[in-house]
Design an enzyme around this catalytic site. Structure first.
Site, PDB file in Angstrom:
ATOM      1  N   GLU A   1      40.243   2.312   1.176  1.00  0.00           N
ATOM      2  CA  GLU A   1      41.125   2.955   2.166  1.00  0.00           C
ATOM      3  C   GLU A   1      41.594   4.374   1.689  1.00  0.00           C
ATOM      4  OE1 GLU A   1      44.298   0.360   3.195  1.00  0.00           O
ATOM      5  OE2 GLU A   1      42.864  -1.631   2.987  1.00  0.00           O
TER       6      GLU A   1
ATOM      7  N   GLU B   1      32.443  -7.723   4.681  1.00  0.00           N
ATOM      8  CA  GLU B   1      31.822  -7.145   5.846  1.00  0.00           C
ATOM      9  C   GLU B   1      30.393  -7.039   5.490  1.00  0.00           C
ATOM     10  OE1 GLU B   1      34.047  -3.996   8.372  1.00  0.00           O
ATOM     11  OE2 GLU B   1      35.115  -4.096   6.568  1.00  0.00           O
TER      12      GLU B   1
ATOM     13  N   THR C   1      47.069  -3.340  -6.142  1.00  0.00           N
ATOM     14  CA  THR C   1      46.611  -2.240  -5.386  1.00  0.00           C
ATOM     15  C   THR C   1      46.161  -1.151  -6.050  1.00  0.00           C
ATOM     16  OG1 THR C   1      47.827  -3.090  -3.458  1.00  0.00           O
ATOM     17  CG2 THR C   1      46.861  -0.926  -3.242  1.00  0.00           C
TER      18      THR C   1
ATOM     19  N   ASP D   1      50.480  -1.250   4.627  1.00  0.00           N
ATOM     20  CA  ASP D   1      49.023  -1.127   4.850  1.00  0.00           C
ATOM     21  C   ASP D   1      48.580  -1.311   6.401  1.00  0.00           C
ATOM     22  OD1 ASP D   1      46.358  -0.871   4.103  1.00  0.00           O
ATOM     23  OD2 ASP D   1      46.060  -2.854   3.298  1.00  0.00           O
TER      24      ASP D   1
ATOM     25  N   GLN E   1      44.103 -15.622   1.245  1.00  0.00           N
ATOM     26  CA  GLN E   1      44.589 -14.863   2.445  1.00  0.00           C
ATOM     27  C   GLN E   1      44.228 -15.982   3.568  1.00  0.00           C
ATOM     28  OE1 GLN E   1      42.354 -11.421   3.227  1.00  0.00           O
ATOM     29  NE2 GLN E   1      43.668 -10.652   4.913  1.00  0.00           N
TER      30      GLN E   1
ATOM     31  N   ASP F   1      42.627  -1.814  -1.609  1.00  0.00           N
ATOM     32  CA  ASP F   1      43.352  -2.792  -1.321  1.00  0.00           C
ATOM     33  C   ASP F   1      42.842  -4.127  -1.685  1.00  0.00           C
ATOM     34  OD1 ASP F   1      45.385  -4.630  -0.263  1.00  0.00           O
ATOM     35  OD2 ASP F   1      44.560  -4.445   1.780  1.00  0.00           O
TER      36      ASP F   1
ATOM     37  N   GLU G   1      39.004  -3.256  -0.760  1.00  0.00           N
ATOM     38  CA  GLU G   1      38.819  -2.548   0.537  1.00  0.00           C
ATOM     39  C   GLU G   1      39.321  -1.080   0.161  1.00  0.00           C
ATOM     40  OE1 GLU G   1      41.995  -4.539   2.997  1.00  0.00           O
ATOM     41  OE2 GLU G   1      40.616  -5.980   3.569  1.00  0.00           O
TER      42      GLU G   1
ATOM     43  N   LYS H   1      47.190 -10.510  -1.106  1.00  0.00           N
ATOM     44  CA  LYS H   1      47.176  -9.129  -1.257  1.00  0.00           C
ATOM     45  C   LYS H   1      48.052  -8.383  -2.440  1.00  0.00           C
ATOM     46  CE  LYS H   1      44.745  -7.979   2.928  1.00  0.00           C
ATOM     47  NZ  LYS H   1      43.545  -6.909   2.722  1.00  0.00           N
TER      48      LYS H   1
ATOM     49  N   ARG I   1      40.461 -13.291  -0.351  1.00  0.00           N
ATOM     50  CA  ARG I   1      40.080 -13.647   0.970  1.00  0.00           C
ATOM     51  C   ARG I   1      40.306 -15.282   1.130  1.00  0.00           C
ATOM     52  NH1 ARG I   1      40.318  -9.008   3.425  1.00  0.00           N
ATOM     53  NH2 ARG I   1      38.508  -7.482   2.762  1.00  0.00           N
TER      54      ARG I   1
ATOM     55  N   HIS J   1      36.193  -2.030  11.447  1.00  0.00           N
ATOM     56  CA  HIS J   1      36.600  -3.191  10.482  1.00  0.00           C
ATOM     57  C   HIS J   1      37.304  -4.046  11.247  1.00  0.00           C
ATOM     58  CE1 HIS J   1      38.290  -4.938   6.843  1.00  0.00           C
ATOM     59  NE2 HIS J   1      39.385  -4.925   7.363  1.00  0.00           N
TER      60      HIS J   1
HETATM   61 CA    CA Z   1      43.835  -3.487   3.670  1.00  0.00          CA
END
Ligand code: CA
Length: 411
Positions: A197, A354, A253, A122, A236, A229, A195, A249, A233, A129
């Site tokens: 992607e 975000e 996925t 990834d 993480q 993804d 996320e 993570k 948080r 971002h």
């Molecule tokens: Ca990602």
């Protein structure tokens, strides 16, 4: 002129018109144990495993396993030949009798993970971002780290937990260190995120010790899919220093069931945004692999973001060159994802952290509730379209997932 004339009726403007023709793997209720390779066309799926045995017997072995693995490994000449043949079968009246009975209503098919995911990487290729994350996590310093404009940052993820759209995602448990706590605590993640992607699916492998040049992108990469993804948080945030993402993570996925071949994206190619830093040679060549791909992210059916892929700073050809510049080899089925796609506007951010600015600006949903993070039962749908011929848009399908509680047991 999006549709070539032919015998097959496809509703005008359908995202899976003849210019798209994405590949996937499916089963039907009648043959539940039998995985077949299919091509999405309109609201139907062409059973390619049977069609190839009828009309392209020399290539039939590419589809006999029911996954895309053999096709991916067959190389770009085979990819072009198969795509041209399918286009002919679906338009030339001479093939109608032999093809029409192989079209399965998409509503009757169950879509499977389309290929065996080999290695999963990834990246972190969106300037917007990366800048947003930097502003939230390191408000006292420059948003972008000193290396960001010199190399596409990435990490190796967990291929074994890549799941197909529709698979439920259980809220992960792990170590977190809430603000004000001296020691970490264990429990379900309270800051679960998505996320949005774009994923790149590697077909042709490479040899160990031999870097793959950016200019060889289209020889090695078969096509694209959508990727979510999922990110915890809080897990993480506690674990990622100094070695990067790990258990925050790797729990799941999600990928879309359809892989759109690069050949379908010829009308979507755009130059990536101009870059400020002088690039080292292996990253400086062949950087014209940007795409006009428009994402849409829905939370419980409500549109919350429209991230534009065309704003991505690093191209997938540069990601490929960087990923192999040390001699690391590619395997058929490798998947590498772009990193969260976020544009410059607030409504173009590709993650909840975000959109809700790390919980400080919760987003409102039509049912009157707000979200800073995902709740149990929330459904996230990531969809996208790409520029097609004659001003049309072609579809990449959807990557969907619903959050189950940490206590629930996967079906
Ligand atoms: Ca990602």
């Amino acid at each position: 002129m999006a549709q070539a004339p032919g015998w097959l009726e496809i509703p005008a403007g359908h995202p899976f018109g003849l210019a798209a023709l994405p590949y996937g793997s499916f089963t039907t209720a009648r043959h539940a144990a039998e995985h077949r390779v299919g091509v999405a066309v309109g609201d139907q799926i062409l059973d390619l495993s049977t069609a190839a045995s009828r009309f392209l017997p020399g290539r039939a072995d590419l589809f006999s396993s029911g996954s895309l693995d053999q096709l991916l490994g067959a190389g770009d000449a085979a990819w072009a030949q198969v795509r041209a043949e399918i286009g002919k079968w679906l338009t030339d009246e001479a093939y109608r009798d032999g093809i029409e009975d192989l079209l399965v209503p998409a509503a009757e098919a169950e879509l499977r993970l389309p290929f065996t995911v080999a290695d999963y990487v990834d990246f972190y290729a969106s300037e917007h971002h990366a800048s947003n994350i930097g502003r939230m996590f390191r408000p006292e310093s420059e948003p972008l780290t000193p290396n960001w404009r010199h190399l596409p940052i990435g990490y190796h993820g967990r291929s074994g937990t890549v799941v197909v759209s529709g698979t439920e995602v259980r809220r992960p448990c792990g170590q977190v260190k809430p603000a004000g706590h001296v020691s970490p605590v264990f429990g379900p993640s309270a800051r679960l995120d998505f996320e949005a992607e774009l994923g790149f699916v590697v077909g042709t492998p490479s040899h160990l010790g031999e870097p793959v040049r950016a200019s060889k992108f289209a020889e090695h990469v078969f096509g694209v899919c959508l990727v979510n993804d999922w990110s915890a948080r809080d897990i993480q945030g506690w674990e990622y220093v100094p070695l990067g993402p790990f258990l925050g993570k790797s729990f799941a996925t999600t990928v879309s069931p359809w892989v759109l071949p690069l050949a379908a994206l010829e009308h979507a190619r755009v130059r990536p945004p101009s870059r400020d830093a002088e690039l080292l040679g292996y990253l400086a060549e062949s950087d014209d692999w940007g795409f006009d791909i428009q994402f849409e992210v829905r939370l419980n059916g409500h549109l919350i973001s429209r991230p534009p892929y065309a704003t991505m700073y690093w191209s997938p050809a540069q990601m490929l060159a960087h990923m192999t510049v040390n001699g690391a080899s590619l395997r058929t089925g490798d998947l590498y994802a772009s990193g969260t796609v976020s544009g410059p506007e607030r409504g173009q951010r590709g993650s909840l952290i975000e959109l809700a600015w790390s919980g400080r600006e919760p987003i409102s949903l039509p049912d009157g509730t707000t979200r800073s993070w995902l709740e149990d039962g929330d459904q996230v749908d990531i969809a996208a379209t790409a520029a097609g011929p004659g001003g049309s848009r072609i579809g990449l399908g959807q990557a969907c997932g619903t959050i189950m509680s940490a206590e629930s047991h996967p079906a």
